[in-house]
Design an enzyme around this catalytic site. Structure first.
Site, mmCIF file in Angstrom:
data_model
loop_
_atom_site.group_PDB
_atom_site.id
_atom_site.type_symbol
_atom_site.label_atom_id
_atom_site.label_comp_id
_atom_site.label_asym_id
_atom_site.label_seq_id
_atom_site.Cartn_x
_atom_site.Cartn_y
_atom_site.Cartn_z
ATOM 1 N N CYS A 1 29.019 56.871 6.217
ATOM 2 C CA CYS A 1 27.612 57.081 5.861
ATOM 3 C C CYS A 1 26.714 56.196 6.714
ATOM 4 O O CYS A 1 25.540 56.496 6.899
ATOM 5 C CB CYS A 1 27.402 56.783 4.387
ATOM 6 S SG CYS A 1 28.082 55.193 3.913
ATOM 7 N N LYS B 1 36.762 59.326 -11.102
ATOM 8 C CA LYS B 1 37.184 60.582 -10.474
ATOM 9 C C LYS B 1 37.083 60.413 -8.956
ATOM 10 O O LYS B 1 35.994 60.390 -8.399
ATOM 11 C CB LYS B 1 36.263 61.735 -10.891
ATOM 12 C CG LYS B 1 36.801 63.065 -10.407
ATOM 13 C CD LYS B 1 35.728 64.108 -10.165
ATOM 14 C CE LYS B 1 35.321 64.247 -8.738
ATOM 15 N NZ LYS B 1 36.354 64.633 -7.766
ATOM 16 N N GLU C 1 22.656 65.293 8.438
ATOM 17 C CA GLU C 1 23.885 64.511 8.587
ATOM 18 C C GLU C 1 25.038 65.424 9.005
ATOM 19 O O GLU C 1 25.291 66.431 8.352
ATOM 20 C CB GLU C 1 24.225 63.844 7.252
ATOM 21 C CG GLU C 1 25.396 62.896 7.349
ATOM 22 C CD GLU C 1 25.750 62.261 6.003
ATOM 23 O OE1 GLU C 1 25.884 63.013 5.014
ATOM 24 O OE2 GLU C 1 25.902 61.034 5.948
HETATM 25 P P1 NAD Z 1 30.390 65.165 -1.987
HETATM 26 O O1 NAD Z 1 28.997 64.985 -2.475
HETATM 27 O O2 NAD Z 1 30.848 66.513 -1.622
HETATM 28 O O3 NAD Z 1 31.423 64.651 -3.097
HETATM 29 C C1 NAD Z 1 31.351 63.342 -3.612
HETATM 30 C C2 NAD Z 1 32.054 63.324 -4.965
HETATM 31 O O4 NAD Z 1 31.294 64.103 -5.891
HETATM 32 C C3 NAD Z 1 33.467 63.916 -4.940
HETATM 33 O O5 NAD Z 1 34.315 63.174 -5.779
HETATM 34 C C4 NAD Z 1 33.233 65.312 -5.499
HETATM 35 O O6 NAD Z 1 34.382 65.874 -6.079
HETATM 36 C C5 NAD Z 1 32.165 65.023 -6.537
HETATM 37 N N1 NAD Z 1 31.400 66.205 -6.965
HETATM 38 C C6 NAD Z 1 31.160 67.331 -6.261
HETATM 39 N N2 NAD Z 1 30.429 68.194 -7.002
HETATM 40 C C7 NAD Z 1 30.185 67.594 -8.188
HETATM 41 C C8 NAD Z 1 29.487 67.973 -9.373
HETATM 42 N N3 NAD Z 1 28.873 69.164 -9.479
HETATM 43 N N4 NAD Z 1 29.431 67.113 -10.398
HETATM 44 C C9 NAD Z 1 30.012 65.893 -10.305
HETATM 45 N N5 NAD Z 1 30.720 65.489 -9.223
HETATM 46 C C10 NAD Z 1 30.789 66.315 -8.173
HETATM 47 O O7 NAD Z 1 30.586 64.127 -0.774
HETATM 48 P P2 NAD Z 1 31.861 63.945 0.180
HETATM 49 O O8 NAD Z 1 31.925 65.112 1.101
HETATM 50 O O9 NAD Z 1 33.068 63.585 -0.625
HETATM 51 O O10 NAD Z 1 31.451 62.632 0.986
HETATM 52 C C11 NAD Z 1 30.674 62.635 2.130
HETATM 53 C C12 NAD Z 1 29.269 62.183 1.807
HETATM 54 O O11 NAD Z 1 29.301 60.900 1.199
HETATM 55 C C13 NAD Z 1 28.398 62.014 3.030
HETATM 56 O O12 NAD Z 1 27.126 62.571 2.780
HETATM 57 C C14 NAD Z 1 28.276 60.503 3.178
HETATM 58 O O13 NAD Z 1 27.130 60.063 3.847
HETATM 59 C C15 NAD Z 1 28.306 60.062 1.763
HETATM 60 N N6 NAD Z 1 28.688 58.660 1.658
HETATM 61 C C16 NAD Z 1 27.729 57.758 1.303
HETATM 62 C C17 NAD Z 1 28.028 56.407 1.210
HETATM 63 C C18 NAD Z 1 26.984 55.416 0.815
HETATM 64 O O14 NAD Z 1 27.340 54.353 0.328
HETATM 65 N N7 NAD Z 1 25.707 55.704 0.995
HETATM 66 C C19 NAD Z 1 29.332 55.977 1.466
HETATM 67 C C20 NAD Z 1 30.289 56.923 1.829
HETATM 68 C C21 NAD Z 1 29.962 58.271 1.895
#
Ligand code: NAD
Length: 480
Positions: A281, A172, A379
């Site tokens: 990130c 997803k 963040e």
């Molecule tokens: P997010 O947590 O909002 O969403 C991430 C994913 O989770 C999306 O596909 C979203 O649709 C899904 N999701 C949301 N609610 C959910 C639920 N209840 N159940 C299951 N899935 C759900 O994050 P974002 O805004 O897409 O990305 C930004 C974040 O990602 C930042 O905090 C960033 O630091 C982090 N990030 C981390 C890394 C790493 O490797 N550490 C890499 C890239 C991004």
């Protein structure tokens, strides 16, 4: 307008509804309508992956090598075109986007080789006549949930090891940026993945993600995204006995010491803090600078920042593309306002008008901050960096570690003593010396500590820790 369907059991299928994918550099440019799955459709994808697992888990390493190698070649051959699509949907600049696509291609090539290198061990038993064999087996059906900021590289670094080690996948992608993952899945399908081995279900986290996490037919979940979503997913996976891996946020420190080469330090900080619009990130969001170099560093940063061109991701010469969407832009502005209210001085950080309707924000440098301020604790995920002035190296290290996160950390210094000490003592999964905190290789482990990560590392040969399960077999020849 182009319609993009979900991919389930080897078929492209319409979703329960559809959602528009919009270019953040130009809101009048609609990339397409992307299917939105519901819980039933997600369950069908999971069932297809379960059926396909029986055969795929028994496929030969050669079959898996051939598939992944072909996928890698196809991605690399289409680097320019896929990079353009990625820049259009996510907003990073064209060179950054092409670089990300290239990385995805290399990841598939690397894991093609890993399929051949899986190996195992034979160990003499402590008991007479017995032999012990330690082998790795695939886990089963893996649910992959990815964020919007690396629309092809993160799906690649989860799908490639999952398939290389004999698992089947339901992915997803982030709702905001499904196009690059859609193209990746099409490439995998066209390279000959058997039906059900790879399934794509696009849609909202609360619907599709939730269905993946709660299904008893999913054996493991690999998630990258924010801390709050990750922790909620982790709790559900734990409750249902699933293996899980979480890669989450960061508040990455970049220490600049008095003895640093100023040009090297400024370049590392500009790149780490502002490239990819700061939406990484691993972005250098806290610049921790000792007092002897502080004034020269701030002056040089401002000169470099004035020269950064913010604009359409596809325009030649753009250094910083748009913020990904209106919600993120508002979050960036809110943190800039909070920093001001708490006593920070802000340079930049203003909305910019361009020839198109887009989410353009100039990079922001917040000075006069203290470690306790929210800008240094939470963040932001935008082109916003804060600066903390410190007395010496010891204070710098202590401020660097004063965070709930621990993904990446950097130091700019010409001192072997300080760089060695920092590498050992900074609480981060990745450490950079005289280089930006963002920007990593594809063949070595990636991940963090503390609140940033949970579970085994991703990427490189370490990825097998998550995507396989170990079996220990005791073999006795029996009576001869
Ligand atoms: P997010 O947590 O909002 O969403 C991430 C994913 O989770 C999306 O596909 C979203 O649709 C899904 N999701 C949301 N609610 C959910 C639920 N209840 N159940 C299951 N899935 C759900 O994050 P974002 O805004 O897409 O990305 C930004 C974040 O990602 C930042 O905090 C960033 O630091 C982090 N990030 C981390 C890394 C790493 O490797 N550490 C890499 C890239 C991004």
């Amino acid at each position: 307008m182009s319609q993009f369907a979900n991919y389930i059991d080897g078929q492209w299928v319409e979703g329960a509804s559809a959602s528009r994918n919009v270019n953040p550099s130009n809101l009048d440019d609609i990339i397409g309508e992307f299917a939105q799955a519901d819980a039933d459709q997600t369950q069908r994808a999971i069932s297809a992956a379960r059926r396909a697992f029986a055969q795929w888990s028994m496929s030969t390493p050669q079959q898996r090598f051939d598939l992944l190698d072909q996928v890698g070649s196809s991605i690399l051959a289409r680097k320019a075109e896929l990079g353009r699509l990625l820049a259009r949907e996510e907003g990073k600049t064209l060179p950054e986007a092409i670089g990300e696509v290239g990385r995805a291609g290399q990841i598939f090539k690397f894991f093609a080789g890993e399929a051949l290198r899986i190996g195992g061990e034979t160990v003499p038993s402590v008991r007479p006549g017995m032999t012990v064999e330690v082998t790795r087996e695939p886990l089963g059906v893996i649910g992959l949930i990815t964020p919007w900021n690396f629309p092809i590289a993160i799906p690649a670094w989860k799908i490639a090891p999952a398939l290389a080690y004999g698992n089947t996948v339901v992915i997803k992608p982030a709702d905001l940026v499904p196009a690059s993952t859609w193209e990746l899945v099409r490439i995998i399908a066209e390279a000959g993945a058997p039906a059900g081995v790879i399934n794509l279900v696009m849609g909202r986290g609360a619907v599709v993600g939730e269905a993946l996490v709660s299904s008893p037919d999913v054996d493991a979940v690999s998630f990258t995204g924010s801390v709050s979503t990750g922790r909620a997913i982790g709790a559900k996976c734990f409750a249902s006995g699933k293996k899980f891996q979480l890669e989450m946020g960061g508040k990455n420190p970049m220490v600049v010491l008095d003895d640093a080469d100023l040009d090297v330090a400024v370049e590392a900080c500009i790149n780490g803090a502002f490239y990819s619009t700061g939406q990484r990130c691993t972005a250098s969001s806290r610049l921790i600078v000792t007092e002897g170099i502080y004034d020269r560093f701030i002056d040089a940063m401002k000169v470099r920042m004035r020269a950064l061109k913010v604009g359409d991701a596809l325009d030649a010469g753009t250094h910083i593309g748009p913020v990904v969407d209106d919600k993120q832009l508002q979050q960036d502005e809110r943190y800039i306002a909070i920093a001001r209210e708490e006593g920070g001085t802000v340079f930049g950080g203003e909305r910019i008008e361009r020839g198109t309707r887009g989410y353009f924000l100039s990079p922001a440098l917040v000075t006069d901050t203290t470690p306790a301020m929210r800008i240094n604790r939470e963040e932001v995920f935008g082109p916003v960096a804060s600066v903390i002035k410190v007395k010496d190296y010891n204070e710098a290290l202590s401020v660097a570690n004063d965070t709930e996160f621990g993904l990446s950390a950097g130091i700019c210094t010409t001192s072997l003593k300080y760089s060695s000490h920092f590498r050992r003592h900074v609480q981060a999964g990745m450490v950079m010396v005289n280089a930006a905190t963002a920007g990593v290789d594809y063949h070595v482990p990636f991940g963090g500590r503390k609140g940033s990560s949970y579970g085994p590392r991703e990427q490189g040969s370490y990825a097998r820790e998550f995507y396989t399960v170990v079996k220990t077999a005791y073999v006795s020849p029996g009576a001869v």
